[in-house]
Design a protein around this motif. Structure first.
Motif, PDB file in Angstrom:
ATOM      1  N   ALA A   1       0.825  -1.206   0.000  1.00 14.74           N
ATOM      2  CA  ALA A   1       0.000   0.000   0.000  1.00 14.74           C
ATOM      3  C   ALA A   1       0.853   1.247   0.000  1.00 14.74           C
ATOM      4  CB  ALA A   1      -0.925   0.003   1.223  1.00 14.74           C
ATOM      5  N   ARG A   2       0.279   2.307  -0.499  1.00 13.16           N
ATOM      6  CA  ARG A   2       0.875   3.636  -0.452  1.00 13.16           C
ATOM      7  C   ARG A   2      -0.249   4.608  -0.128  1.00 13.16           C
ATOM      8  NH1 ARG A   2       2.712   4.551  -6.609  1.00 13.16           N
ATOM      9  NH2 ARG A   2       3.712   2.566  -6.215  1.00 13.16           N
ATOM     10  N   GLU A   3       0.099   5.878   0.030  1.00 13.41           N
ATOM     11  CA  GLU A   3      -0.929   6.850   0.366  1.00 13.41           C
ATOM     12  C   GLU A   3      -0.859   8.063  -0.547  1.00 13.41           C
ATOM     13  OE1 GLU A   3       1.092   9.447   3.942  1.00 13.41           O
ATOM     14  OE2 GLU A   3       0.131   7.560   4.477  1.00 13.41           O
ATOM     15  N   LEU A   4      -2.003   8.686  -0.744  1.00 15.37           N
ATOM     16  CA  LEU A   4      -2.110   9.954  -1.444  1.00 15.37           C
ATOM     17  C   LEU A   4      -2.388  11.030  -0.408  1.00 15.37           C
ATOM     18  CD1 LEU A   4      -4.427   8.906  -4.427  1.00 15.37           C
ATOM     19  CD2 LEU A   4      -1.922   8.923  -4.352  1.00 15.37           C
ATOM     20  N   ARG A   5      -1.549  12.059  -0.387  1.00 16.51           N
ATOM     21  CA  ARG A   5      -1.702  13.152   0.584  1.00 16.51           C
ATOM     22  C   ARG A   5      -1.992  14.464  -0.138  1.00 16.51           C
ATOM     23  NH1 ARG A   5       0.102  12.257   5.880  1.00 16.51           N
ATOM     24  NH2 ARG A   5       0.161  14.521   6.163  1.00 16.51           N
ATOM     25  N   GLY A   6      -2.835  15.263   0.471  1.00 17.56           N
ATOM     26  CA  GLY A   6      -3.155  16.568  -0.090  1.00 17.56           C
ATOM     27  C   GLY A   6      -4.463  17.109   0.432  1.00 17.56           C
ATOM     28  N   HIS A   7      -5.494  16.248   0.536  1.00 24.99           N
ATOM     29  CA  HIS A   7      -6.763  16.682   1.099  1.00 24.99           C
ATOM     30  C   HIS A   7      -6.577  17.082   2.565  1.00 24.99           C
ATOM     31  CE1 HIS A   7      -9.317  15.804  -2.244  1.00 24.99           C
ATOM     32  NE2 HIS A   7      -9.055  14.510  -2.257  1.00 24.99           N
ATOM     33  N   ARG A   8      -7.282  18.107   2.989  1.00 28.17           N
ATOM     34  CA  ARG A   8      -7.253  18.542   4.390  1.00 28.17           C
ATOM     35  C   ARG A   8      -8.639  18.405   4.982  1.00 28.17           C
ATOM     36  NH1 ARG A   8      -3.339  23.928   3.898  1.00 28.17           N
ATOM     37  NH2 ARG A   8      -1.470  22.766   3.234  1.00 28.17           N
ATOM     38  N   GLY A   9      -9.006  17.177   5.290  1.00 32.44           N
ATOM     39  CA  GLY A   9     -10.318  16.847   5.818  1.00 32.44           C
ATOM     40  C   GLY A   9     -10.752  15.505   5.263  1.00 32.44           C
ATOM     41  N   GLN A  10     -11.794  14.921   5.849  1.00 32.87           N
ATOM     42  CA  GLN A  10     -12.156  13.565   5.492  1.00 32.87           C
ATOM     43  C   GLN A  10     -12.648  13.448   4.056  1.00 32.87           C
ATOM     44  OE1 GLN A  10     -15.722  11.748   7.218  1.00 32.87           O
ATOM     45  NE2 GLN A  10     -16.133  13.678   8.274  1.00 32.87           N
ATOM     46  N   VAL A  11     -12.413  12.267   3.463  1.00 36.82           N
ATOM     47  CA  VAL A  11     -12.745  11.962   2.076  1.00 36.82           C
ATOM     48  C   VAL A  11     -14.139  11.351   2.023  1.00 36.82           C
ATOM     49  CG1 VAL A  11     -12.077  10.607   0.055  1.00 36.82           C
ATOM     50  CG2 VAL A  11     -10.320  11.619   1.530  1.00 36.82           C
ATOM     51  N   PHE A  12     -14.946  11.794   1.031  1.00 33.86           N
ATOM     52  CA  PHE A  12     -16.326  11.320   0.929  1.00 33.86           C
ATOM     53  C   PHE A  12     -16.608  10.506  -0.319  1.00 33.86           C
ATOM     54  CE2 PHE A  12     -17.105  14.887   3.906  1.00 33.86           C
ATOM     55  CZ  PHE A  12     -17.769  14.175   4.883  1.00 33.86           C
ATOM     56  N   ALA A  13     -15.851  10.680  -1.401  1.00 33.24           N
ATOM     57  CA  ALA A  13     -16.155   9.956  -2.638  1.00 33.24           C
ATOM     58  C   ALA A  13     -14.883   9.736  -3.434  1.00 33.24           C
ATOM     59  CB  ALA A  13     -17.180  10.721  -3.474  1.00 33.24           C
ATOM     60  N   LEU A  14     -14.828   8.582  -4.141  1.00 33.33           N
ATOM     61  CA  LEU A  14     -13.702   8.200  -4.989  1.00 33.33           C
ATOM     62  C   LEU A  14     -14.239   7.578  -6.271  1.00 33.33           C
ATOM     63  CD1 LEU A  14     -11.553   6.411  -2.245  1.00 33.33           C
ATOM     64  CD2 LEU A  14     -11.006   8.631  -3.287  1.00 33.33           C
ATOM     65  N   ALA A  15     -13.578   7.842  -7.395  1.00 33.77           N
ATOM     66  CA  ALA A  15     -13.974   7.227  -8.668  1.00 33.77           C
ATOM     67  C   ALA A  15     -12.779   7.186  -9.608  1.00 33.77           C
ATOM     68  CB  ALA A  15     -15.119   7.996  -9.313  1.00 33.77           C
ATOM     69  N   PHE A  16     -12.530   6.022 -10.216  1.00 36.07           N
ATOM     70  CA  PHE A  16     -11.480   5.893 -11.222  1.00 36.07           C
ATOM     71  C   PHE A  16     -12.023   6.258 -12.593  1.00 36.07           C
ATOM     72  CE2 PHE A  16      -9.151   3.347  -8.125  1.00 36.07           C
ATOM     73  CZ  PHE A  16      -7.831   3.637  -8.439  1.00 36.07           C
ATOM     74  N   ALA A  17     -11.150   6.791 -13.435  1.00 34.46           N
ATOM     75  CA  ALA A  17     -11.489   7.000 -14.839  1.00 34.46           C
ATOM     76  C   ALA A  17     -11.448   5.660 -15.556  1.00 34.46           C
ATOM     77  CB  ALA A  17     -10.496   7.966 -15.483  1.00 34.46           C
ATOM     78  N   PRO A  18     -12.228   5.505 -16.638  1.00 30.49           N
ATOM     79  CA  PRO A  18     -12.131   4.269 -17.434  1.00 30.49           C
ATOM     80  C   PRO A  18     -10.718   4.078 -17.969  1.00 30.49           C
ATOM     81  CG  PRO A  18     -14.035   5.595 -18.097  1.00 30.49           C
ATOM     82  CD  PRO A  18     -13.208   6.453 -17.183  1.00 30.49           C
TER      83      PRO A  18
END
Length: 429
Positions: free
Chosen positions: A156-173
């Motif tokens: 695993a790795r992490e993505l950092r940048g948001h400052r607050g909790q995450v509510f939605a995620l979606a990959f591009a086709p």
């Protein structure tokens, strides 16, 4: 299935795969193990579902802070041995709000309310209040981390940048010549205040932020899980269009490469892209059932194409989850599955299938009662168009339906059991 008692680390160290410039790794904060009960199913609200591209695995996560898997075997989904665990702490620290799986099934993205440095732990009583009564930027970035699991090797790795909790995620086709791209929606917080929405586009292979859109206001009283979808508009990495619906009277089409946000007046919390570029489907309020609207986004404008447009005080039925489905395995989407909320019927939730093609666009072709509950449900469908999963009831069950059965009027699902009680005390006999 009997209960199992397992020991896990309170804040798990997960190593990132080798890379030329490895992204930030997850840090160990509490090295002592924590006693947890593995009950054979979700023990708290299920807030996120995702199928693998081949439909052979179902991923589910929520407030019990673990991603479980069910594997397809002999016509049934069965609880698998694979699970993914994020760093966790007491209360909601570590809770999962969103899951997304890349089109090739390699990357599993997990986001929610991550733990942050300086907070209280399992062995401390009371609450830890940050210096001067507020969280600093590093704490907020900790809380807004997105975890990327490699499903091939479990790293695993992490993505950092948001400052607050995450509510939605979606990959591009998937698109030849472009890296896997992930869109995310999170709170943009500052100190004590949650001040708005932060929308981002990420290059998953490099664990890097490609683009960011701030400035969207946020009313926490109306906040639901946002609708989020991505389509490609060109060959450049940032040439995508991201549809986001925030339940605030409009959906937006974000175009990072053009640095613009295209608004459209639609009272919806759901949005999806149809195969034709620029075609956005939303499910706004209706009188007795959610209505469907089809929009065309082009040249910086969003134009309404067709659909019912019920409005007014009687328009109380609305969609809280939406997913495109196909009546033919492997075929293009010709139906849309919606979970409708009917507040006037004691928060009744119904699963409905709407027609997307032909002269009967928007016609309801299947309609069945799910449950009465105030929790926001979540939907997922297989890419082949064979199965649909829905969760969000008080028993923490996941219901899996064959789409053909729904269209044929047979509505008996497979029930992936949950534990309808949250554990608060555990002891050895």
């Amino acid at each position: 299935m009997p209960l199992r008692v397992v020991f896990v680390l309170a804040l798990l160290a997960l190593a990132a795969p080798a890379a030329a410039q490895p992204p930030a790794r997850l840090q160990k904060v509490d090295k002592a193990p924590v006693l947890r009960v593995e009950a054979g199913g979700p023990t708290a609200a299920v807030t996120a579902l995702a199928f693998s591209p081949d439909g052979q695995r179902l991923y589910a996560a929520g407030l019990d802070k673990v991603v479980r898997t069910w594997d397809f075997d002999q016509g049934q989904y069965r609880l698998g041995r694979t699970s993914y665990r994020v760093p966790l702490g007491p209360a909601l620290n570590g809770a999962v709000n969103a899951l997304a799986l890349s089109p090739d099934g390699k990357w599993l993205a997990v986001g929610g309310m991550s733990v942050y440095r300086g907070q209280f732990g399992f062995r401390e009583f009371g609450y830890a209040i940050p210096t001067e009564g507020k969280m600093d930027d590093e704490m907020l970035e900790d809380q807004g981390r997105i975890y990327l699991f490699d499903t091939d090797d479990g790293s695993a790795r992490e993505l950092r940048g948001h400052r607050g909790q995450v509510f939605a995620l979606a990959f591009a086709p998937k698109r030849a010549g472009k890296p896997p791209l992930l869109a995310s929606v999170a709170v943009q917080a500052s100190g004590k205040s949650e001040v708005g929405i932060d929308l981002r586009l990420w290059n998953v292979e490099e664990a890097a932020s490609l683009a960011q859109q701030r400035g969207l206001s946020l009313d926490m009283r109306k906040l639901v899980r946002p609708g989020l979808a991505v389509e490609h508009t060109g060959d450049a990495p940032r040439a995508v269009r991201v549809a986001v619906a925030l339940n605030d009277g409009a959906f937006r089409a974000w175009e990072p490469d053009r640095e613009r946000l295209v608004p459209a007046q639609s009272d919806t919390a759901t949005a999806a892209f149809l195969p034709e570029e620029g075609s956005v489907l939303t499910a706004p309020r209706g009188e007795h059932t959610p209505s469907l609207e089809l929009w065309r986004v082009s040249d910086g404008k969003a134009s309404w194409v067709q659909g019912a447009r019920a409005r007014g005080n009687n328009s109380t039925a609305y969609a809280t989850a939406l997913a495109l489905v196909s009546s033919r395995p492997g075929g293009p989407p010709d139906y849309v599955a919606v979970v409708a909320r009917l507040p006037r019927r004691d928060d009744e939730r119904r699963l409905q299938l709407f027609k997307l093609t032909g002269d009967d666009f928007g016609a309801v072709k299947a309609d069945l009662f799910l449950w009465n509950d105030s929790k926001q449900p979540v939907l997922a469908t297989t890419a082949q168009g064979e199965y649909l999963a829905v969760a969000g009831n008080r028993d923490h069950e996941i219901l899996v339906y064959r789409i053909k059965d729904l269209l044929d009027g047979r509505a008996e699902p497979q029930r992936l059991r949950g534990i309808g009680t949250t554990f608060r005390r555990v002891a050895f006999a």
